[in-house]
Design an enzyme around this catalytic site. Structure first.
Site, PDB file in Angstrom:
ATOM      1  N   GLY A   1       0.833  -1.380  -0.013  1.00 36.09           N
ATOM      2  CA  GLY A   1      -0.068  -0.055   0.094  1.00 36.09           C
ATOM      3  C   GLY A   1       0.788   1.105   0.059  1.00 36.09           C
ATOM      4  O   GLY A   1       1.703   1.274   0.929  1.00 36.09           O
ATOM      5  N   SER A   2       0.898   1.965  -0.992  1.00 36.83           N
ATOM      6  CA  SER A   2       1.845   3.238  -1.087  1.00 36.83           C
ATOM      7  C   SER A   2       0.886   4.500  -1.280  1.00 36.83           C
ATOM      8  O   SER A   2       1.256   5.442  -2.036  1.00 36.83           O
ATOM      9  CB  SER A   2       2.677   2.892  -2.566  1.00 36.83           C
ATOM     10  OG  SER A   2       3.332   1.826  -2.392  1.00 36.83           O
TER      11      SER A   2
ATOM     12  N   GLY B   1       1.351   4.866   3.374  1.00 37.50           N
ATOM     13  CA  GLY B   1       2.477   4.053   2.782  1.00 37.50           C
ATOM     14  C   GLY B   1       3.747   5.088   2.526  1.00 37.50           C
ATOM     15  O   GLY B   1       4.956   4.842   2.743  1.00 37.50           O
TER      16      GLY B   1
ATOM     17  N   ARG C   1     -11.189   5.713   5.251  1.00 39.16           N
ATOM     18  CA  ARG C   1     -12.749   6.283   5.703  1.00 39.16           C
ATOM     19  C   ARG C   1     -12.865   7.795   5.161  1.00 39.16           C
ATOM     20  O   ARG C   1     -12.041   8.363   4.698  1.00 39.16           O
ATOM     21  CB  ARG C   1     -12.960   6.717   7.012  1.00 39.16           C
ATOM     22  CG  ARG C   1     -13.135   5.250   7.939  1.00 39.16           C
ATOM     23  CD  ARG C   1     -13.639   5.726   9.200  1.00 39.16           C
ATOM     24  NE  ARG C   1     -12.565   6.357   9.902  1.00 39.16           N
ATOM     25  CZ  ARG C   1     -12.923   6.678  11.322  1.00 39.16           C
ATOM     26  NH1 ARG C   1     -14.172   6.879  11.751  1.00 39.16           N
ATOM     27  NH2 ARG C   1     -11.911   7.130  12.190  1.00 39.16           N
TER      28      ARG C   1
ATOM     29  N   ILE D   1      -2.068  -2.205   9.463  1.00 36.19           N
ATOM     30  CA  ILE D   1      -2.851  -0.661   9.703  1.00 36.19           C
ATOM     31  C   ILE D   1      -4.048  -0.711   9.205  1.00 36.19           C
ATOM     32  O   ILE D   1      -4.924   0.140   9.577  1.00 36.19           O
ATOM     33  CB  ILE D   1      -2.059   0.420   9.095  1.00 36.19           C
ATOM     34  CG1 ILE D   1      -0.374   0.299   9.883  1.00 36.19           C
ATOM     35  CG2 ILE D   1      -2.432   1.911   9.731  1.00 36.19           C
ATOM     36  CD1 ILE D   1       0.539   1.617   9.465  1.00 36.19           C
TER      37      ILE D   1
ATOM     38  N   ASN E   1      -7.657  -0.728   8.361  1.00 39.37           N
ATOM     39  CA  ASN E   1      -9.057  -0.731   9.012  1.00 39.37           C
ATOM     40  C   ASN E   1     -10.107  -1.570   8.261  1.00 39.37           C
ATOM     41  O   ASN E   1     -10.187  -1.809   7.246  1.00 39.37           O
ATOM     42  CB  ASN E   1      -9.550   0.652   9.225  1.00 39.37           C
ATOM     43  CG  ASN E   1      -9.071   1.433  10.419  1.00 39.37           C
ATOM     44  OD1 ASN E   1      -8.966   0.884  11.439  1.00 39.37           O
ATOM     45  ND2 ASN E   1      -8.936   2.759  10.118  1.00 39.37           N
TER      46      ASN E   1
ATOM     47  N   HIS F   1      -9.418  -0.901  18.287  1.00 39.87           N
ATOM     48  CA  HIS F   1      -9.634   0.507  17.737  1.00 39.87           C
ATOM     49  C   HIS F   1     -10.699   0.902  17.018  1.00 39.87           C
ATOM     50  O   HIS F   1     -11.109   0.381  16.354  1.00 39.87           O
ATOM     51  CB  HIS F   1      -8.542   0.368  16.335  1.00 39.87           C
ATOM     52  CG  HIS F   1      -7.948   1.717  15.799  1.00 39.87           C
ATOM     53  ND1 HIS F   1      -7.418   2.906  16.567  1.00 39.87           N
ATOM     54  CD2 HIS F   1      -8.241   2.256  14.591  1.00 39.87           C
ATOM     55  CE1 HIS F   1      -7.443   3.743  15.759  1.00 39.87           C
ATOM     56  NE2 HIS F   1      -7.632   3.434  14.465  1.00 39.87           N
TER      57      HIS F   1
END
Ligand code: A3D
Length: 321
Positions: free
Chosen positions: A10-11, A15, A83, A119, A121, A176
């Protein structure tokens, strides 16, 4: 000694920030990976061109094929969607679960010895699924949330009292999300618990509760300001602290989502707890005594995570096996 290799799956916003911070800290050579061809390559080149100015030596490359992550020592996963205003983290579950399946397979094949930090979600469910899809030991797969949540709490407390953030410690337990459990009696200013600071007249109980609630809503506050995505500087900094503790065997005590094995009455699920991160991965899970109110808050958080795990199993029944 060869440099460590850090693969970033993931960049996007997090990222790219991870790559810059890992370079600045000279944690190792860095591979940015993304399905959006051109993005990891472009960000890698941009950061590589910053290195002579900033003064760090890391080989930074971008890729859209999993072969590039081969032999990585650390893999940090941010692949998926973030989100937008009005969305909860849980709204991301369906899309991001499919992403975790692909990422897990890529890690299993190409980087099975890595320490993996998730990381993406909704964190506690995605890290659980990623461990299952990758087949790696639970000691080598953790989720980043607690360092960020406690950093937010630390910032708000330091700002309230106009003291250095370095002298504020914070303790956050649980999943979280809206049910996270900031523990005020274990959060301190230079070792003085916040509950004592209330007695000392530094702030009222009501004001402390407002700060706790702002911490719980910390992610949404930034989503509502940015409007196009979610926080990325502090999440990236938090994951880098975890990666550094593993790579340098610092054995830091950090709150993170770890797979529990009976602690806090939970087995086989990821919950945010204090852990020791060293060269073996999760070297210790710290179980503290909770009073009845804290236990009730944690139980609520655990059942929220359980609900997300059940939603994952509905989509991919094999995960329940
Ligand atoms: P964003 O900037 O959209 O980056 C995500 C990247 O993932 C994009 O570049 C996509 O092209 C890429 N991607 C999508 N699908 C795949 C796939 N199958 N394989 C590889 N790459 C893919 O998002 P972001 O960096 O802002 O956030 C990433 C994730 O972190 C989101 O799920 C956020 O919700 C989450 N997040 C978690 C926290 C926690 O504290 C746990 C905080 C902030 C954000």
């Amino acid at each position: 000694m060869a440099r460590a290799k850090i693969a970033l799956i993931g960049s996007g916003q997090i990222g790219g920030t991870l790559a810059l911070l890992a370079g600045l800290k000279e944690l190792g050579d860095i591979v940015l990976f993304d399905i959006a061809d051109g993005v990891p390559q472009g960000k890698a080149l941009d950061i590589a061109e910053a290195a002579p100015v900033l003064g760090f030596d890391s080989a930074i490359s971008g890729a859209s094929s999993y072969e590039a992550i081969a032999g990585a020592d650390v893999v940090i996963v941010t692949a998926g969607v973030p989100r937008k205003p009005g969305m909860s983290r849980d709204d991301l579950l369906g899309i991001n679960l499919g992403v975790m399946e692909q990422v897990g397979a890529g890690i299993r094949t190409h980087a099975p010895d890595a320490f993996v930090i998730c990381i993406t979600n909704p964190l506690d469910a995605m890290v659980w699924a990623l461990q299952k899809f990758s087949g790696l030991s639970p000691k080598k797969v953790v989720g980043m949330a607690g360092v960020l949540d406690s950093a937010r709490f630390r910032h708000f407390i330091a700002d309230e009292f106009k003291v250095s953030v370095e002298d504020v410690t914070a303790f956050v337990l649980g999943g979280h999300g809206d049910t996270m459990v900031p523990l005020t009696r274990y959060s301190t200013v230079a070792g003085i618990p916040l509950t004592d600071l209330v007695k000392m007249g530094w702030l009222t109980e009501a004001r402390l509760e407002e700060i706790v609630q702002r911490t719980r809503d910390g992610g949404a506050e930034i989503v509502n300001l940015l409007k196009t995505g979610s926080a990325f500087y502090a999440p990236a900094a938090s994951a880098i602290a975890m990666a550094e503790s593993y790579l340098r065997d610092k054995k830091r005590v950090l709150p993170a989502a770890a797979q529990l094995d009976g602690q806090y009455g939970v087995s086989g699920r990821y919950i945010g707890v204090p852990i020791v991160i060293g060269a073996e991965g999760v070297e210790r899970i710290i179980e503290i005594e909770l009073d009845a109110r804290e236990q009730a808050m944690l139980d609520k958080s655990i059942s929220a995570v359980e609900g997300l795990v059940e939603a994952c199993v509905k989509i991919v029944p094999a995960l329940g096996a």
